[in-house]
Design an enzyme around this catalytic site. Sequence first.
Site, PDB file in Angstrom:
ATOM      1  N   SER A 155       0.837  -1.201   0.000  1.00  0.00           N
ATOM      2  CA  SER A 155       0.000   0.000   0.000  1.00  0.00           C
ATOM      3  C   SER A 155       0.870   1.249   0.000  1.00  0.00           C
ATOM      4  O   SER A 155       2.032   1.213   0.450  1.00  0.00           O
ATOM      5  CB  SER A 155      -0.906   0.012   1.235  1.00  0.00           C
ATOM      6  OG  SER A 155      -1.510   1.276   1.433  1.00  0.00           O
ATOM      7  N   TYR A 168      -2.168  -1.229  10.380  1.00  0.00           N
ATOM      8  CA  TYR A 168      -2.309  -1.609   8.973  1.00  0.00           C
ATOM      9  C   TYR A 168      -1.086  -1.158   8.184  1.00  0.00           C
ATOM     10  O   TYR A 168      -0.502  -1.941   7.416  1.00  0.00           O
ATOM     11  CB  TYR A 168      -3.575  -0.976   8.413  1.00  0.00           C
ATOM     12  CG  TYR A 168      -3.758  -1.110   6.918  1.00  0.00           C
ATOM     13  CD1 TYR A 168      -4.313  -2.264   6.364  1.00  0.00           C
ATOM     14  CD2 TYR A 168      -3.403  -0.080   6.048  1.00  0.00           C
ATOM     15  CE1 TYR A 168      -4.492  -2.392   4.987  1.00  0.00           C
ATOM     16  CE2 TYR A 168      -3.576  -0.193   4.681  1.00  0.00           C
ATOM     17  CZ  TYR A 168      -4.124  -1.348   4.155  1.00  0.00           C
ATOM     18  OH  TYR A 168      -4.309  -1.464   2.793  1.00  0.00           O
TER      19      TYR A 168
END
Length: 263
Positions: A155, A168
């Site tokens: 990401s 995360y």
Amino acid sequence: MTPRPEAGPRRHPGGRLAGRRALVSGGDSGIGRAVALAFAAEGADVAILYLDEHGDADETVARIEEEGRRGLAIAGDISEKRHCDEAVAQVADRLGGIDVLVNNAAEQHQVSDIAEITEEQLERTFRTNIFSMFFVTQAALPHIPEGGAIVNTTSVTAYKGNPSLIDYSATKGAIVAFTRSLSGALAERGIRVNAVAPGPIWTPLIPATFDAESVESFGANVPMGRPGEPAEVAPSYVFLASDDASYMSGQVLHPNGGTIVGG
């Protein structure tokens, strides 16, 4: 979701994955579904792993089969090694092997303060997002031949961080290191390992994570001023899985709406 995410391939398929067998974790919706459909459009048979969204998984398999390819969906928790071993063995048996592995499944939980991250949440996020990549890859490698490919989903948060997605983001940074390390470990076996680091992409994970105000403005802070569609990310996976990327390993592609990373 409104609007419904765009998952179908945007280009005319060219058979770049003809005859290959792919396994995509988290393939029931979002980026995983778009990747599964793009692979099928390029000629691959595709198995997906998913948690418990059975309706979404059935729709993905139906759309794979509409492309004339074999589709398979296996439900279960990939944070558990035993399930990964059993699921991968079933995929290899049904498809006759695995040529491309896409480690994509993930979860995220928004918090305003690191003190709010419980031990249970921290372990769950890491088990789903990075432990599963070890488990699935360990199970799949005996079935992946020379010339095979592994593509991991990281990401933009691995590079830019996110103050409300600390755990995360930490897992996504771990995935970058995992990708680079594994690429070196598998180079002699002729298996390429790369990753994709999407920016803000319009998937079911977004309204499930953020409040209505955040969802309304989601993606507005990137240079292009909008979130991306899953179908805009899937071609990166097709490229890395195909022979077009035969001289690439240990690399990360950044479909993120114009955000500069590493500059």
